[in-house]
Design an enzyme around this catalytic site. Structure first.
Site, short mmCIF file in Angstrom:
data_model
loop_
_atom_site.label_atom_id
_atom_site.label_comp_id
_atom_site.label_asym_id
_atom_site.label_seq_id
_atom_site.Cartn_x
_atom_site.Cartn_y
_atom_site.Cartn_z
N ASN A 176 0.80 -1.24 0.00
CA ASN A 176 0.00 0.00 0.00
C ASN A 176 0.83 1.28 0.00
O ASN A 176 0.27 2.36 0.08
CB ASN A 176 -0.88 0.06 1.26
CG ASN A 176 -1.90 -1.04 1.30
OD1 ASN A 176 -2.33 -1.53 0.27
ND2 ASN A 176 -2.31 -1.43 2.49
N LYS A 177 2.14 1.19 -0.02
CA LYS A 177 2.97 2.37 0.23
C LYS A 177 3.37 3.10 -1.07
O LYS A 177 3.17 2.59 -2.16
CB LYS A 177 4.21 1.95 1.03
CG LYS A 177 3.86 1.16 2.30
CD LYS A 177 2.89 1.91 3.21
CE LYS A 177 2.69 1.26 4.57
NZ LYS A 177 1.93 0.01 4.55
#
Ligand SMILES: Cc1ncc(COP(=O)(O)O)c(C=O)c1O
Length: 407
Positions: A176-177
């Protein structure tokens, strides 16, 4: 993920050398990534690890956190922040957030006790904590500052990267980064002893020489390892992702501030305070409504209009429903579940004076913001017409909710 990442992964597979410290034809992708990330941030030392969670454990071990220590953590974070403190036998102490949605320096100061050894300032949802004030506070009160930059990779304040303000910082490169190899993380510091301890802690308990030999007599650092070394495969992908990062951030930032501009013209909604908008990575937009009912009504309408990505629970959500980012949504914290049969750390004699509540109500400013604030993910691939659609969605949602309530 594109051709460059594919080529990087193939290059490592073909070298048949996937372990960072030796191999038949070692390409040294992991040490190259560490050097490149250090240069990007402007710090001397980076240790690549297998996850942000591993990075938190490594950094707190290097800082010698253990039983008898209190570590201040924000009410809005990710469960891994608290897990690392608890797994080391220390006590997490919740501090409130302000409209930056990060630690409120005033409340941090209130929460300091003689047992406080440090704080973890988490740069949440893409933007910066009030890290200059937090750093001054840490120095004045003689406690450490660990920055958690997992959700703000590439963020900056007046051109200075987040991750360079504290004694140490951690990063995550999980899926998710802002940049990713699926899973991975990094520990960062400008302190040489903390660096050697991080090398020891993330590996087999001993630091290493410049030629990667284990140093068995580095008395300042040796101890017990956690087996969190990063492999060559993921490091090679991260090197490509790091080159892409400025473009990724520029696109998210552009989309976010286009949408934010419209929001700022509407009297019924406000935006999260961003310490330095030019250094915001732009990956999330947080909007604050007058009350919970309005927030939920707007959110429901936006979801009906399809303003979400996969999954809706993590891309367009009222914060109180945002899972274990919210302290009172963490059952093991609320119920003080231990890490062993003795109930450590809560029941340890060293921690007997550190008796805190983690139930809803512990952080009233945060509780109030969580129930009336919406988080919207801003992907890096939005087109101009996607942005128009989001703005139109907001207009429709706001107009359908507000005239009835504020006519
Ligand atoms: C603020 C924060 N800290 C730490 C972590 C842990 O990182 P990881 O998932 O790589 O273990 C995450 C994300 O997952 C995070 O959002």
């Amino acid at each position: 993920m594109g051709e460059e990442e594919e080529e990087a992964a193939l290059r490592v597979c073909r070298s048949k050398s996937l372990y960072r410290y030796n191999g038949m034809n070692l390409l040294k992708e992991t040490s190259s990534f560490e050097a490149e990330f250090a240069e990007f941030l402007g710090v001397p030392y980076v240790v690549a690890v297998t996850s942000g969670t591993a990075a938190l454990h490594t950094a707190l071990s290097a800082l010698r956190v253990g039983p008898g220590c209190e570590v201040i953590v924000p009410a809005y974070m990710w469960v891994a922040v608290i897990a690392a403190v608890v797994n080391l036998g220390a006590i997490p102490v919740l501090a409130d957030i302000d409209e930056t949605f990060c630690l409120d320096p005033t409340d941090v100061e209130r929460k300091i006790t003689p047992r406080t050894v440090g704080m973890i300032a988490v740069h949440m949802s893409g933007a910066q904590a009030d890290i200059v004030r937090l750093s001054e506070l840490a120095q004045r009160r003689g406690i450490f500052l660990l920055e958690d930059c997992a959700q703000c990779v590439g963020g900056a304040i007046n051109g200075r990267r987040v991750g360079t303000f504290g004694d140490m910082a951690i990063f995550s490169f999980q899926m998710n980064k802002n940049m990713s190899s699926g899973e991975a993380g990094a520990v960062v510091t400008s302190n040489e002893v903390l660096y050697r301890r991080s090398v020891a802690s993330h590996d087999v308990g001993y630091s290493r020489s410049s030629t990667d030999e284990l140093l068995m007599d580095d008395h300042e650092s040796y101890g017990w390892g956690r087996g969190g070394r990063l492999d060559e495969l993921r490091a090679s992908i991260l090197r490509v992702q790091l080159r892409r990062l400025p473009g990724t951030i520029a696109r998210m930032h552009h989309s976010k501030y286009r949408i934010r501009q419209w929001i700022e013209t509407h009297p019924g909604v406000s935006s999260r305070r961003v310490v330095d908008p030019s250094g915001d990575t732009g990956c999330f937009l947080i909007t604050i409504f007058p009350d919970a009912e309005t927030a939920h009504a707007v959110n429901d309408r936006l979801r009906v209009l399809g303003i979400t990505s996969v999954s809706a629970e993590t891309s367009n959500v009222i914060l109180e429903d945002y899972g274990m980012h919210i302290y009172y949504n963490i059952p093991a914290l609320v119920r003080k579940v231990g890490t062993d049969n003795r109930g450590s750390p809560w029941t340890l004699a060293e921690n007997q004076d550190s008796n805190y509540s983690y139930t809803k109500g512990a952080c009233p400013q945060a509780d109030n913001l969580f129930e009336r604030s919406q988080l919207l993910a801003i992907p890096s691939c939005l087109t101009g017409s996607d942005e128009d659609e989001i703005i139109e969605g907001f207009k429709e949602a706001m107009n359908s909710v507000f005239p009835l309530r504020y006519a």
